[in-house]
Motif scaffolding. Structure first.
Motif, mmCIF file in Angstrom:
data_model
loop_
_atom_site.group_PDB
_atom_site.id
_atom_site.type_symbol
_atom_site.label_atom_id
_atom_site.label_comp_id
_atom_site.label_asym_id
_atom_site.label_seq_id
_atom_site.Cartn_x
_atom_site.Cartn_y
_atom_site.Cartn_z
ATOM 1 N N UNK A 35 -43.170 -12.767 17.765
ATOM 2 C CA UNK A 35 -43.888 -12.536 16.906
ATOM 3 C C UNK A 35 -45.022 -11.155 16.887
ATOM 4 N N UNK A 36 -44.702 -10.617 17.781
ATOM 5 C CA UNK A 36 -45.868 -9.616 18.363
ATOM 6 C C UNK A 36 -45.212 -8.026 18.770
ATOM 7 N N UNK A 37 -43.512 -8.524 17.997
ATOM 8 C CA UNK A 37 -42.906 -7.610 18.294
ATOM 9 C C UNK A 37 -42.784 -7.071 20.055
ATOM 10 N N UNK A 38 -43.190 -7.570 21.055
ATOM 11 C CA UNK A 38 -42.769 -7.592 22.335
ATOM 12 C C UNK A 38 -41.449 -7.756 23.198
ATOM 13 N N UNK A 39 -40.437 -6.897 24.015
ATOM 14 C CA UNK A 39 -39.662 -6.646 23.848
ATOM 15 C C UNK A 39 -38.818 -8.174 24.742
ATOM 16 N N UNK A 40 -37.355 -8.365 23.685
ATOM 17 C CA UNK A 40 -37.436 -9.765 24.746
ATOM 18 C C UNK A 40 -37.195 -10.223 25.760
ATOM 19 N N UNK A 41 -37.024 -8.613 26.685
ATOM 20 C CA UNK A 41 -36.636 -8.989 27.886
ATOM 21 C C UNK A 41 -37.651 -9.173 29.048
ATOM 22 N N UNK A 42 -38.805 -8.789 27.995
ATOM 23 C CA UNK A 42 -39.479 -8.648 28.633
ATOM 24 C C UNK A 42 -40.889 -10.407 28.549
ATOM 25 N N UNK A 43 -40.602 -10.997 27.643
ATOM 26 C CA UNK A 43 -40.695 -12.115 26.844
ATOM 27 C C UNK A 43 -39.896 -12.620 27.753
ATOM 28 N N UNK B 3 -46.252 -3.108 21.607
ATOM 29 C CA UNK B 3 -45.893 -1.659 22.382
ATOM 30 C C UNK B 3 -47.101 -2.021 23.601
ATOM 31 N N UNK B 4 -48.636 -2.034 23.900
ATOM 32 C CA UNK B 4 -48.610 -2.133 25.079
ATOM 33 C C UNK B 4 -48.846 -3.609 25.785
ATOM 34 N N UNK B 5 -48.016 -4.494 25.337
ATOM 35 C CA UNK B 5 -47.314 -5.475 26.067
ATOM 36 C C UNK B 5 -46.368 -5.049 26.925
ATOM 37 N N UNK B 6 -45.751 -4.004 26.203
ATOM 38 C CA UNK B 6 -44.064 -4.183 27.250
ATOM 39 C C UNK B 6 -43.837 -2.318 27.331
ATOM 40 N N UNK B 7 -44.371 -1.624 27.503
ATOM 41 C CA UNK B 7 -44.181 -0.215 27.846
ATOM 42 C C UNK B 7 -44.113 -0.159 28.934
#
Length: 452
Positions: free
Chosen positions: A42-50, A259-263
């Motif tokens: 829901x925070x828009x973190x990339x699915x692969x990253x999650x 963005x901060x959690x995925x980049x």
């Protein structure tokens, strides 16, 4: 609104349930991880990253040393904190400074991401670090981009190199480097053009600038509030141009955090700086561990201390301590403290840096009217020096004059004077050290003047 507030609230609620359980089972951990997974998506973190993040946390969290420990809930939170920190880059990533000056920094990104403003903020940050930066106006296409950079440079007292809009950006960058060498500037920050989307023309020009000046670092500027789009842009720029780090703008307005959690995970490139507001000093080095602490409600005391050190005058602090000892605290001192506190940033963000405050339900819906700061300043500045030093002389007619001069009401003047007297009484009672101590039952021993 605090950084990552919506994500932080959900994660903190999930982990509160774990802490309240005492002993944990594998099923308890599994349920918590499902909730964390939903919160991150829901925070828009990339699915692969999650998927990778949840896998790592779960693998560590269902181990024997966690489930059989005396505080398993705390152990799981510790693991999540470590993995969140690793996800965002483990440790602070600093700018690589060349052993042979000048160090050349090239700012790239799409139009509207905030490159020009970030260039000014970065130059200001480096100047405060004792560097001698030179800003380079290399965006010749966007209307008024050169003028915008020149205005920023003037405000900050930082020189701007420009050849107008008729010379190619490549030639501007080349001549700027020669100029920096000749004049002894040790940091060169090149502002480049952006487009509304990535295209061959944009990338071709940026590659030519890169080949000509051979920048020590290429920093991509992206808008944190665009979430997954920002990550996609970062991935594309890194693939085409090769970037060394990211500047995330508008992180103070990003309640999600995608963005901060995925980049870092997606591009392999670290976040180096975060834009935390519109002011020209609102650019901060990005610390993954501190950001993880804020997301999990553990606060960020180190950043709070650094903000205080940067914005509070040491000499004035000593003079204030002396005045407090002698009970000589005046409305002039009150105004001075208010102005220094304002420089530290928004009150909501400062609260989030205090351990336990970010997730405090009583404070969650607290609305601090920051315009109250402005009203209070206006009222005190509308007083005469004598009235500020001796507020007891402020009678009815004086109150009316002050209210008219500050655009407020007599009731507002009465409220301000009452708050000032309460603050002065409290400071006298605590012998001048109240601002650094806690009162009874863990409450702050003073009433904050900006609460309604």
């Amino acid at each position: 609104m605090a950084v990552f507030s919506s994500l932080a609230e959900k994660l903190q609620e999930t982990f509160k349930k774990l802490k309240n359980k005492g002993k944990l089972t594998e099923a308890d951990v599994g349920e918590a991880m499902r909730e964390v997974r939903v919160a991150l998506l829901e925070a828009d973190v990339s699915f692969k990253v999650v998927k990778e993040f949840i896998g790592k946390v779960k693998e560590r969290a269902v181990g024997q040393e966690v489930l059989e420990s005396l505080t398993p809930g705390q152990q799981v939170i510790k693991i999540v904190h470590e993995e969140l920190t690793a996800l965002m880059g483990s440790s602070q990533s600093k700018i690589v400074v060349s052993s042979k000056p000048p160090t050349v920094l090239m700012l790239v990104g799409l139009q509207g991401a905030g490159k020009t403003t970030s260039g000014g903020k970065l130059a200001n940050y480096l100047k405060k670090q004792g560097r001698q930066p030179l800003l380079v106006a290399g965006d010749i296409y966007r209307p008024a981009a050169v003028k915008q950079l020149q205005v920023l440079g003037e405000q900050l007292g930082i020189p701007v190199f420009s050849l107008g809009t008729q010379v190619s950006p490549v030639e501007i960058a080349r001549q700027a480097l020669d100029h920096a060498v000749a004049r002894g500037y040790d940091m060169v920050i090149i502002d480049t053009a952006g487009r509304l989307h990535i295209n061959e023309e944009l990338m071709g020009e940026l590659k030519n600038i890169k080949a000509t000046v051979k920048p020590h670092e290429i920093l991509l500027v992206v808008d944190a509030m665009t979430g997954q789009d920002a990550v996609n842009v970062a991935e594309a720029f890194n693939h085409e141009l090769g970037i060394d780090g990211v500047i995330l703008t508008k992180l103070d307005g990003d309640t999600r955090g995608g963005a901060a959690l995925s980049v870092k995970s997606v591009t392999g490139r670290p976040i180096k700086f975060a834009g935390m507001g519109e002011k020209l000093d609102a650019l901060e080095p990005f610390y993954p561990d501190r950001m993880a602490s804020r997301i999990l409600g553990m606060g960020d005391v180190l950043t709070l201390i650094e903000k205080a050190q940067a914005n509070f005058d040491t000499q004035k602090a000593k003079e204030m301590e002396e005045k407090l000892r002698k009970a000589e605290f005046t409305l002039e001192d009150f105004l001075d403290q208010l102005q220094q506190f304002k420089k530290m940033g928004s009150f909501q963000d400062l609260l989030g840096m205090i351990p336990g405050m970010g997730g405090n339900k009583k404070l969650k819906d607290l609305q601090v009217d920051e315009k109250e700061f402005v009203r209070m300043e206006a009222m005190i500045q509308s007083m005469t020096p004598q009235e500020r030093r001796h507020p007891e002389i402020i009678n009815g007619s004086r109150k009316q004059r002050i209210a008219t001069g500050s655009g407020t009401r007599v009731q507002d003047i009465n409220k301000l004077l009452k708050q000032f007297l309460e603050t002065k009484k409290m400071l006298k009672q605590f012998g001048g050290s109240a601002m650094m101590k806690k009162g009874k039952k863990g409450k702050l021993p003073f009433k904050m003047p900006f609460f309604n």
